[in-house]
Structures are given as C-alpha cells and as structure tokens.
Design a protein around this motif. Structure first.
Motif, mmCIF file in Angstrom:
data_model
loop_
_atom_site.group_PDB
_atom_site.id
_atom_site.type_symbol
_atom_site.label_atom_id
_atom_site.label_comp_id
_atom_site.label_asym_id
_atom_site.label_seq_id
_atom_site.Cartn_x
_atom_site.Cartn_y
_atom_site.Cartn_z
ATOM 1 N N LEU A 228 -53.850 -58.301 -73.497
ATOM 2 C CA LEU A 228 -55.157 -58.495 -72.909
ATOM 3 C C LEU A 228 -55.162 -59.701 -71.885
ATOM 4 N N PRO A 229 -55.660 -59.615 -70.934
ATOM 5 C CA PRO A 229 -55.879 -60.619 -70.202
ATOM 6 C C PRO A 229 -56.261 -61.935 -70.369
ATOM 7 N N ASP A 230 -55.996 -63.095 -69.747
ATOM 8 C CA ASP A 230 -56.282 -64.463 -70.517
ATOM 9 C C ASP A 230 -57.900 -64.247 -70.429
ATOM 10 N N GLY A 231 -58.408 -64.803 -71.642
ATOM 11 C CA GLY A 231 -60.002 -65.112 -71.782
ATOM 12 C C GLY A 231 -60.509 -63.983 -72.402
ATOM 13 N N VAL A 232 -60.026 -62.885 -72.698
ATOM 14 C CA VAL A 232 -60.186 -61.515 -73.253
ATOM 15 C C VAL A 232 -59.731 -61.466 -74.778
ATOM 16 N N THR A 233 -60.500 -61.411 -75.668
ATOM 17 C CA THR A 233 -60.326 -61.172 -77.021
ATOM 18 C C THR A 233 -61.106 -60.239 -77.753
ATOM 19 N N ILE A 234 -60.454 -59.822 -78.733
ATOM 20 C CA ILE A 234 -60.869 -58.623 -79.701
ATOM 21 C C ILE A 234 -61.828 -59.268 -80.696
ATOM 22 N N LYS A 235 -62.938 -58.850 -80.515
ATOM 23 C CA LYS A 235 -64.191 -59.305 -81.376
ATOM 24 C C LYS A 235 -64.532 -58.503 -82.423
ATOM 25 N N SER A 236 -64.105 -58.682 -83.691
ATOM 26 C CA SER A 236 -64.132 -57.501 -84.737
ATOM 27 C C SER A 236 -63.856 -58.107 -86.143
ATOM 28 N N CYS A 237 -64.172 -57.375 -87.081
ATOM 29 C CA CYS A 237 -63.685 -57.768 -88.583
ATOM 30 C C CYS A 237 -62.218 -58.406 -88.597
ATOM 31 N N LEU A 238 -61.568 -57.846 -87.951
ATOM 32 C CA LEU A 238 -60.084 -58.295 -87.885
ATOM 33 C C LEU A 238 -59.820 -59.409 -87.466
ATOM 34 N N THR A 239 -60.655 -59.942 -86.532
ATOM 35 C CA THR A 239 -60.408 -61.415 -86.036
ATOM 36 C C THR A 239 -61.622 -62.452 -86.432
ATOM 37 N N CYS A 240 -62.476 -62.039 -87.475
ATOM 38 C CA CYS A 240 -63.524 -62.424 -87.977
ATOM 39 C C CYS A 240 -63.253 -63.379 -89.118
ATOM 40 N N LYS A 241 -63.562 -64.737 -89.353
ATOM 41 C CA LYS A 241 -63.192 -65.644 -90.482
ATOM 42 C C LYS A 241 -63.660 -65.086 -91.693
ATOM 43 N N HIS A 242 -64.481 -64.170 -91.994
ATOM 44 C CA HIS A 242 -65.080 -63.444 -92.999
ATOM 45 C C HIS A 242 -64.142 -62.119 -93.482
ATOM 46 N N THR A 287 -62.332 -52.489 -86.671
ATOM 47 C CA THR A 287 -63.118 -52.578 -84.999
ATOM 48 C C THR A 287 -64.686 -52.682 -85.476
ATOM 49 N N TYR A 288 -65.103 -53.065 -86.672
ATOM 50 C CA TYR A 288 -66.631 -53.191 -86.893
ATOM 51 C C TYR A 288 -66.773 -54.889 -86.347
ATOM 52 N N VAL A 289 -68.087 -54.771 -86.183
ATOM 53 C CA VAL A 289 -68.585 -56.112 -85.836
ATOM 54 C C VAL A 289 -70.056 -56.425 -86.162
ATOM 55 N N CYS A 290 -70.445 -57.186 -86.543
ATOM 56 C CA CYS A 290 -71.879 -57.818 -87.159
ATOM 57 C C CYS A 290 -72.322 -58.988 -86.303
#
Length: 299
Positions: A228-242, A287-290
């Motif tokens: 992914l380009p700089d500044g673009v990140t995956i926002k999901s349960c996989l990258t969530c601290k929880h 891929t889920y996010v809340c």
C-alpha cells in the motif's frame, strides 16, 4: 464397475468434464467422461471434499435432442459493451440431433450441464463449435466408475471476498479484498500440506497483491500492507489493539475481540477463547471494524 449412480446428476460437477463418444443406438447414448467430479457427502463419496472420478461411463436412455444453438461472434463497442451482429440460429428436430451427435463424436468439453425446466437439460460446451448450447432430455441416466484420481480441481483453489476499510490521507475508503488460497498437495486422503495465499485489493484503479504461505493468512495481509502507498493502512480487527488470536486453535481469517478485557499474557485469553459462549460472542473476521477500533501501538 465399483460405483453406480442412477438419476442423480445433482451429485456431480460437470464443469470442464470431457465427453468422448462410445455409441448411440436405439435412442441410447453412451459416453465416457474424464474430469467428472462428484460432490462430497454423497452416497459414493463420504469424504469432506469433492473428488475427481478416474473415468466414468454415462448411459442416457431414450436420449432426445430438442435444440442446438451454435456460437455467435461477439464484438466490443467504443463504450466497452459487448454486442453481436450475427443472427440467432437455433436448430431443432433432426438437424439439432445431427449437430449434437457430430459434436459428441468429435469430443466435447462441458462448461455447464443442468436442468432446464422439469423435463429437459441444458448443456453448454465446446467442441467443433467453440461454444454451443443444446437442450436435451432422457428417461434415465446411469453413471458408473471404478475409482478416483484426486480431489476435485476447485478444491485446490478457494476464493473468498470481503469488504475492508482503509485509512488514507483523505479519509476512510472502502475496498473489496479477495483472498485466494491455492493448495499444492494432490494427495487423495490426506490433508493439504502446502499452500500459497494471495490477498488482493484495488486501490486508485491499481491491483495490489500480498502473498504468503501461513494457513491463517497473516503473512499475506502483512505483505499486502507493505504494497500500500505511504499513509494508507488497513483499518480492521487484524490491525486493532483489541484483536487477539486464540492461543491453541484458530481458523483462517478469524480472531477475537477483547475490548473489555485486560490481556497481559497468553493465559489470559484461554477462558475467552475456550468457553464456547464467549468464543462465539467475540469471534470476528480479519476485515471487520467497529467504532471501538484502536490501532496497535509499539508497546
């Protein structure tokens, strides 16, 4: 032969099956079939995956051809839409039967074979004609075979798709992520031992691919993030601290939400991932996010 199926065509997957002519007399058509697959959990296949049959003999009694539609040439207009100038031609009666018999005698590859109403079947295939459609009927059909070659070809290629959220410099964007698992072990009665996992999304009109080999898909998602380009990140349960994995049993694409629990070490997770009620309540897809999402930090 060892296995026999009568009037149970729904048990089979005909896509990419090759029919070779054996005989046709007294309205009885006999063909041999290569690359025919039988569905799992059927009377003749009690395993948990579809199997490719070695070579099958198929007998159609009182076989009749009702129509034959040859292929037409398709073109693309300036807007990218498909169209054809060729007239629609549908042969019927004896002409249709002659066309079908000519194709089968030459050998045909099946793309689709399924019901067309209550009494007829439709076959889409390739032979002398690069793509034809025929409508047929028969009083009964018997499929016989002696054994199996391997797991069905599509058992080695599993594809799933999900919606995923990306954090970008201009705000959140949604994208479709495709997860393709390709297995390389063709053993018949053993579990798959080797696989590759490809994870693909389209961002700003460009396909980006991550590849890995871990059965939980983690390294493939990590590799995708690197594309992914700089500044673009995956926002999901996989990258969530929880988001946490079960210490002892995980399914691909699954983790568990611990937003209301303080986790200091692996043992803290056991109750929440082993108790079936807690496990079901906390199970999430990568891929889920809340709204409780918080990105992971270095600590």
């Amino acid at each position: 032969m060892k296995y026999r199926s009568v009037n149970q065509l729904d048990c089979f997957e005909f896509h990419d099956t090759v029919f070779t002519f054996v005989r046709f007399d007294n309205d009885e058509l006999v063909v041999s079939a290569k690359h025919l697959n039988i569905h799992k959990s059927t009377e003749q296949n009690t395993l948990d995956y579809d199997l490719e049959i070695d070579c099958a003999k198929i007998v159609f009694k009182r076989f009749q051809t009702h129509s034959f539609e040859p292929s037409r040439e398709w073109k693309i207009d300036e807007k990218g839409n498909s169209y054809t100038d060729d007239p629609l031609i549908i042969f019927k009666g004896q002409e249709a039967e002659d066309k079908v018999m000519q194709e089968i005698r030459n050998g045909i590859k099946i793309y689709y074979f399924g019901r067309d109403g209550d009494s007829q079947y439709c076959i889409e295939g390739c032979g002398i004609d690069p793509f034809f459609t025929t409508k047929i009927s028969f009083d009964s059909v018997t499929v016989e075979w002696d054994g199996y070659l391997k797991k069905a070809w599509y058992e080695f290629h599993k594809q799933q798709q999900f919606e995923i959220t990306l954090n970008t410099p201009v705000g959140e964007k949604n994208a479709t992520v495709y997860i393709i698992c390709s297995y390389e072990d063709e053993s018949l009665y053993e579990d798959f031992v080797k696989q590759t996992v490809d994870v693909c999304i389209k961002y700003n009109g460009k396909e980006l691919w991550g590849r890995g080999a871990d059965y939980l898909w983690i390294d493939a998602f990590v590799n995708l993030q690197k594309q992914l380009p700089d500044g673009v990140t995956i926002k999901s349960c996989l990258t969530c601290k929880h988001g946490n994995f079960c210490p002892v049993r995980n399914q691909p694409g699954e983790l568990f939400c611990m937003k209301d629990v303080l986790i200091n070490e692996k043992s803290d997770l056991f109750f929440y991932t082993e108790d079936e009620t807690e496990r079901a309540k906390r199970s999430r897809n990568y891929t889920y996010v809340c709204k409780e999402y918080q990105p992971k930090s270095d600590e």
